[in-house]
Write a protein that holds these residues in place. Structure first.
Motif, mmCIF file in Angstrom:
data_model
loop_
_atom_site.group_PDB
_atom_site.id
_atom_site.type_symbol
_atom_site.label_atom_id
_atom_site.label_comp_id
_atom_site.label_asym_id
_atom_site.label_seq_id
_atom_site.Cartn_x
_atom_site.Cartn_y
_atom_site.Cartn_z
ATOM 1 N N TRP A 82 0.905 -1.240 -0.187
ATOM 2 C CA TRP A 82 0.156 -0.083 0.038
ATOM 3 C C TRP A 82 0.746 1.312 0.026
ATOM 4 O O TRP A 82 0.469 2.493 -0.201
ATOM 5 C CB TRP A 82 -0.903 -0.064 1.195
ATOM 6 C CG TRP A 82 -2.078 -1.024 1.058
ATOM 7 C CD1 TRP A 82 -2.120 -2.247 1.714
ATOM 8 C CD2 TRP A 82 -3.121 -1.074 0.170
ATOM 9 N NE1 TRP A 82 -3.002 -3.117 1.473
ATOM 10 C CE2 TRP A 82 -3.831 -2.368 0.593
ATOM 11 C CE3 TRP A 82 -3.636 -0.209 -0.781
ATOM 12 C CZ2 TRP A 82 -4.804 -2.685 -0.058
ATOM 13 C CZ3 TRP A 82 -4.955 -0.682 -1.113
ATOM 14 C CH2 TRP A 82 -5.718 -1.885 -1.110
ATOM 15 N N PRO B 247 2.189 1.577 -4.778
ATOM 16 C CA PRO B 247 1.856 3.084 -5.239
ATOM 17 C C PRO B 247 2.567 3.785 -5.478
ATOM 18 O O PRO B 247 2.401 4.751 -6.460
ATOM 19 C CB PRO B 247 0.793 3.496 -4.075
ATOM 20 C CG PRO B 247 0.381 2.302 -3.524
ATOM 21 C CD PRO B 247 1.600 1.371 -3.285
ATOM 22 N N GLN C 115 4.004 2.964 -8.655
ATOM 23 C CA GLN C 115 2.904 3.260 -9.636
ATOM 24 C C GLN C 115 2.728 4.734 -10.045
ATOM 25 O O GLN C 115 2.824 5.269 -11.216
ATOM 26 C CB GLN C 115 1.555 2.686 -9.347
ATOM 27 C CG GLN C 115 1.568 1.033 -9.247
ATOM 28 C CD GLN C 115 0.143 0.700 -9.060
ATOM 29 O OE1 GLN C 115 -0.725 1.273 -8.178
ATOM 30 N NE2 GLN C 115 -0.370 -0.232 -9.729
ATOM 31 N N ASN C 116 3.094 5.483 -9.100
ATOM 32 C CA ASN C 116 2.815 7.008 -9.367
ATOM 33 C C ASN C 116 4.094 7.266 -10.268
ATOM 34 O O ASN C 116 3.942 8.232 -11.314
ATOM 35 C CB ASN C 116 2.949 7.704 -8.209
ATOM 36 C CG ASN C 116 2.603 9.150 -8.235
ATOM 37 O OD1 ASN C 116 1.119 9.372 -8.600
ATOM 38 N ND2 ASN C 116 3.122 10.103 -8.042
ATOM 39 N N LEU D 293 3.197 6.334 -13.771
ATOM 40 C CA LEU D 293 2.126 7.084 -14.204
ATOM 41 C C LEU D 293 2.615 8.425 -14.674
ATOM 42 O O LEU D 293 2.125 8.949 -15.634
ATOM 43 C CB LEU D 293 1.111 7.017 -12.970
ATOM 44 C CG LEU D 293 -0.207 7.189 -13.453
ATOM 45 C CD1 LEU D 293 -0.979 6.053 -14.168
ATOM 46 C CD2 LEU D 293 -1.269 7.294 -11.941
ATOM 47 N N ALA E 271 -6.113 15.595 -11.199
ATOM 48 C CA ALA E 271 -6.244 14.080 -11.369
ATOM 49 C C ALA E 271 -7.721 13.852 -11.099
ATOM 50 O O ALA E 271 -8.259 13.087 -11.977
ATOM 51 C CB ALA E 271 -5.515 13.546 -10.112
ATOM 52 N N PHE E 272 -8.631 14.604 -10.458
ATOM 53 C CA PHE E 272 -9.825 13.955 -9.939
ATOM 54 C C PHE E 272 -11.179 15.140 -10.478
ATOM 55 O O PHE E 272 -11.944 14.897 -10.491
ATOM 56 C CB PHE E 272 -9.914 14.033 -8.476
ATOM 57 C CG PHE E 272 -9.334 12.890 -8.008
ATOM 58 C CD1 PHE E 272 -8.323 13.015 -7.279
ATOM 59 C CD2 PHE E 272 -9.458 11.545 -8.107
ATOM 60 C CE1 PHE E 272 -7.172 12.140 -6.479
ATOM 61 C CE2 PHE E 272 -8.888 10.536 -7.774
ATOM 62 C CZ PHE E 272 -7.701 10.661 -7.009
ATOM 63 N N MET F 166 -4.363 11.986 -15.002
ATOM 64 C CA MET F 166 -3.940 11.230 -13.996
ATOM 65 C C MET F 166 -2.275 11.473 -14.011
ATOM 66 O O MET F 166 -1.491 11.371 -13.021
ATOM 67 C CB MET F 166 -4.136 9.901 -13.736
ATOM 68 C CG MET F 166 -5.576 9.618 -13.692
ATOM 69 S SD MET F 166 -6.593 10.359 -12.299
ATOM 70 C CE MET F 166 -7.104 8.792 -11.364
ATOM 71 N N ILE G 282 -3.251 9.471 -5.785
ATOM 72 C CA ILE G 282 -3.906 9.037 -7.237
ATOM 73 C C ILE G 282 -3.516 7.637 -7.281
ATOM 74 O O ILE G 282 -4.633 6.732 -7.745
ATOM 75 C CB ILE G 282 -2.972 9.591 -8.221
ATOM 76 C CG1 ILE G 282 -3.211 11.159 -8.092
ATOM 77 C CG2 ILE G 282 -3.460 9.211 -9.636
ATOM 78 C CD1 ILE G 282 -2.429 12.113 -8.863
ATOM 79 N N PRO G 283 -2.534 6.940 -7.016
ATOM 80 C CA PRO G 283 -2.033 5.509 -7.276
ATOM 81 C C PRO G 283 -3.245 4.743 -6.183
ATOM 82 O O PRO G 283 -3.652 3.811 -6.754
ATOM 83 C CB PRO G 283 -0.725 5.408 -7.152
ATOM 84 C CG PRO G 283 -0.279 6.475 -6.407
ATOM 85 C CD PRO G 283 -0.884 7.514 -6.833
ATOM 86 N N LEU G 284 -3.416 5.309 -5.079
ATOM 87 C CA LEU G 284 -4.005 4.578 -4.228
ATOM 88 C C LEU G 284 -5.627 4.560 -4.619
ATOM 89 O O LEU G 284 -6.333 3.506 -4.326
ATOM 90 C CB LEU G 284 -4.196 5.330 -2.819
ATOM 91 C CG LEU G 284 -2.892 4.998 -1.824
ATOM 92 C CD1 LEU G 284 -2.857 5.663 -0.703
ATOM 93 C CD2 LEU G 284 -2.813 3.305 -1.767
ATOM 94 N N ILE H 28 -6.339 4.454 -7.793
ATOM 95 C CA ILE H 28 -6.401 3.319 -8.657
ATOM 96 C C ILE H 28 -6.471 1.724 -8.244
ATOM 97 O O ILE H 28 -7.389 0.916 -8.440
ATOM 98 C CB ILE H 28 -5.387 3.525 -9.775
ATOM 99 C CG1 ILE H 28 -5.494 5.125 -10.468
ATOM 100 C CG2 ILE H 28 -5.481 2.457 -10.645
ATOM 101 C CD1 ILE H 28 -4.414 5.086 -11.424
#
Lengths: 288, 277
Positions: A21, A25, A28-29, A32, A251-252, A257, B124-126, B128
Motif C-alpha cells: 500500500w 503505489p 506506480q505513481n 504513471l 487528477a480528479f 492522472m 492517485i495510485p491509491l 486506482i
C-alpha cells in the motif's frame, strides 16, 4: 541467527502492508508520471512530456509560488507564535495548567470544526469583520474569500492558529531541556533578560529548532491539502491553489492522472532536495 | 522556573490573556452560536452573549440530519485506523527495539518516510489501486489509506516505550521457556500499556480528522464521515449556523475527551519524537 530470524519475521506484517500500500503505489505513481494516463485508461508512454509540460504550465508555476509563500509565511508565524507561547507557559504562574489546556484547544478540536467556525466568523457580515471595523483597522467588510491576498492571509492565519499549540509544546520541551545553570551563569555575568534570551535561550533551542523547521517545512508543503481546501478550495481564481490542491484537481476534476502524477513527483523532488540541502547546511553549521 | 514581580507581572498577564483569547475566541464563538435561540436568523453584529442555554440546534442537527450516521462512520474509520496502525506498529517497534540486524536502519528509515510523505502524491495510485481491489467507496479502503501514514507514528511511540523497558524481564521469561512472540504479548505489551494507549489514541484522532482519503474514495453519502457531512454544509447557502456549530461541537467532543484523558501522554509522545536527538 535464530534471534535475528525472529526480528525479520516480526517485520513481515508491517512491511508486507507497506509494500503493497505504500511502495507499490509510489512506484506506480512514478510510472504513471511518464504516461498519458487519464481516469479510464493507462495511456501510452510519453517519457518526460508531463514534466516538461508542468515546468512551463502557468497554473503549476502559480501553484509553486503560492505554496512557497504559504509555507514560509506559515512556518514563520508558527515559530514566532509557538516561541512566544512556549516562553509564556515556561513561567511558573498561577493558573498555568488551565491556560496551557486552553491554548492547546485549537490544535485539539477536529479540523472540520475549526474550519466551520472560521467560515462563520469570516462571513462578509460576520464577527471578524465586525471586530476589524469596530477597532478601526478597516473601513468596510473584508471579502476574505473573494480577494486573492485576503484569502492567502486567511489560510495562513488559520494554519498558524491551528498548529501553534503543537509547535509551542515542542519548543517548550526544548526550553525545559536547557540547563538552568546556564541562565545562572549569564545572570552572574550581568546579563539582563533580553541578553539571556539571545545568548542562552536561542542557542539552546538550536537543535530542536532545526529539526522542527525542517519538519514544519515538509509538512506544510505537502500536507496542507485539508487546511486550505476546506477553507477556500484553492482560493478565488487559484490564489490559494497550493500544489496539493493543484494535483488533486488535475487528477480528479480534469482526470489527467499522468500529468497529476508528474506534478506530484516534482513536489517529491523539491522536498527531497530541500531536505538534503537543509540537513547538509545544518551539519556544516554545527561542525564549524 | 522563573517568577515575576510588579509591572512585569502586569505585562506578562496581559500577554497571557491576549494569547489565550486569540486561541479560544473561535471556540467560544462556536459554543455560543450553537446555543442561539433563533436557528434561522443571523444578526449583524453577531449576538455573542448566550441568551440562556437552548439546545434546539443540537436536536436539529442530530435528528433532522444524518449526523449520527456520519459519526458512526467516523468512529469505524478511527477505530479501524487505530487498531491497524498499533497492531502493525507494535511488531515493527519491537523488532527495532530489541534486535540489531542488517537492513534495520534502512527499513526504519523507510517507515519514517511515511511521516513526511506528501499524501497527494499517493492518493492517485491509491485511488486506482482501491478501484482495482474493489475497496473504493468502502470504509475499509479509507482505513487502509489512513493507516499507511499512521504506522510510522505508532512504531516510533511504541519503540520508545519498549526501549525504556528493562530487558531482564524478557530474558527471565525466555529462560522460563516463553516463546519470543509470547514475550511480546504477555509481558512487554501489558507493561507498556500506557504507550500502547497513547499510540492508539493518536491514531484514533488522526482517523477522526481524516479528510483527503475519505473525500476521494467515498461516493455514497450514506458512507460519509462526519467531516464530509459537515463539510457539505459549507457548499450550500446554508445560513442555519446554530445546528452547524452544534454539529461541529458534537464532532469535537471525542477529541476533547481523549485530550482531557490523555493530555500528558500525548504531549509526551509528540515531544519525545522531537527531542530524541
Amino acid at each position: 541467527m535464530r534471534k535475528n530470524i525472529f526480528a525479520y519475521l516480526l517485520l513481515i506484517p508491517p512491511m508486507g502492508f507497506l509494500s503493497v500500500w505504500y511502495l507499490v503505489p509510489f512506484i506506480q505513481n512514478t510510472i504513471l508520471s511518464f504516461r498519458s494516463a487519464d481516469i479510464a485508461q493507462k495511456g501510452v508512454f510519453i517519457g518526460l512530456a508531463n514534466y516538461h509540460r508542468a515546468l512551463i504550465d502557468p497554473r503549476v508555476l502559480n501553484s509553486l509560488v503560492v505554496t512557497i509563500v504559504y509555507t514560509l509565511a506559515t512556518i514563520g508565524g508558527l515559530v514566532v507564535a509557538g516561541l512566544l507561547i512556549a516562553l509564556v507557559i515556561d513561567v511558573n504562574f498561577r493558573g498555568r495548567t488551565i491556560i496551557r489546556g486552553l491554548i492547546i484547544l485549537p490544535w485539539m478540536i477536529p479540523l472540520i470544526s475549526s474550519v466551520l467556525v472560521w467560515h462563520w466568523a469570516t462571513m462578509r457580515y460576520g464577527i471578524a469583520n465586525y471586530i476589524l471595523i469596530q477597532s478601526g483597522l478597516v473601513t468596510e467588510p473584508v471579502g476574505w474569500y473573494s480577494i486573492a491576498s485576503r484569502a492567502m492571509l486567511l489560510v495562513i492565519s488559520f494554519t498558524i492558529w491551528k498548529f501553534c499549540p503543537m509547535v509551542a509544546l515542542i519548543i517548550l520541551a526544548g526550553l525545559q531541556s536547557i540547563p538552568r545553570l546556564l541562565y545562572e551563569a549569564a545572570k552572574v555575568d550581568g546579563a539582563n533578560r533580553l541578553q539571556q534570551f539571545w545568548h542562552v535561550t536561542l542557542p539552546g533551542l538550536r537543535s530542536v529548532g532545526s529539526v522542527l523547521i525542517l519538519l514544519l517545512f515538509v509538512w506544510t508543503f505537502s500536507r496542507s491539502f485539508p487546511h486550505v481546501y476546506l477553507l477556500t478550495e484553492g482560493g478565488p481564481v487559484r490564489a490559494t491553489d497550493i500544489m496539493s490542491i493543484n494535483i488533486y484537481f488535475t487528477a480528479f476534476r480534469k482526470y489527467q492522472m499522468g500529468y497529476a502524477a508528474a506534478i506530484g513527483m516534482i513536489v517529491m523532488l523539491i522536498l527531497t532536495a530541500v531536505s538534503l540541502l537543509y540537513t547538509y547546511w545544518q551539519k556544516r553549521i554545527t561542525l564549524r | 522556573m522563573k517568577t515575576l514581580k510588579g509591572i512585569d507581572s502586569l505585562l506578562f498577564y496581559s500577554l497571557v490573556i491576549l494569547l489565550t483569547s486569540l486561541a479560544i475566541l473561535p471556540i467560544y464563538w462556536m459554543v455560543v452560536t450553537s446555543l442561539q435561540k433563533e436557528v434561522t436568523i443571523f444578526t449583524y453584529p453577531p449576538k455573542l452573549i448566550p441568551s440562556g442555554p437552548n439546545l434546539q440546534a443540537y436536536v436539529d442537527i442530530l435528528f433532522e440530519h444524518p449526523l449520527l450516521q456520519w459519526l458512526k462512520n467516523s468512529l469505524i474509520i478511527s477505530l479501524g485506523t487505530a487498531f491497524f496502525s498499533v497492531g502493525l506498529g507494535m511488531f515493527a517497534g519491537y523488532s527495532f527495539s530489541r534486535f540489531r540486524y542488517k537492513g534495520r536502519n534502512m527499513i526504519a528509515l523507510l517507515i519514517l518516510t511515511t511521516q513526511a510523505f506528501p499524501t497527494t502524491v499517493l492518493v492517485i495510485p491509491l485511488f486506482i489501486l482501491m478501484k482495482n481491489t474493489h475497496l473504493i467507496n468502502t470504509l475499509a479502503g479509507v482505513v487502509i489509506a489512513t493507516s499507511i501514514f499512521n504506522i510510522g507514528l505508532c512504531t516510533w511511540i511504541l519503540k520508545g516505550f519498549f526501549d525504556s523497558l528493562p530487558i531482564d524481564i524478557e530474558d527471565a521469561a525466555r529462560i522460563d521457556g516463553c516463546s519470543r512472540i509470547g514475550i511480546l504479548y504477555r509481558i512487554v505489551l501489558p507493561l507498556c500499556l500506557p504507550g500502547t494507549i497513547t499510540a492508539f489514541l493518536m491514531s484514533f484522532l488522526n482517523g477522526w480528522s481524516e479528510f483527503l482519503f475519505s473525500y476521494t474514495f467515498i461516493q455514497d453519502t450514506s458512507k460519509w464521515t462526519a467531516t464530509l457531512g459537515l463539510y457539505s454544509f459549507i457548499g450550500m447557502n446554508y445560513t442555519l449556523w446554530a445546528p452547524i456549530m452544534a454539529g461541529a461541537i458534537v464532532f469535537a467532543i471525542p477529541c476533547l475527551m481523549v485530550f482531557l484523558f490523555a493530555q500528558k501522554k500525548i504531549v509526551h509522545g509528540i515531544t519525545m519524537g522531537a527531542i530524541k536527538g
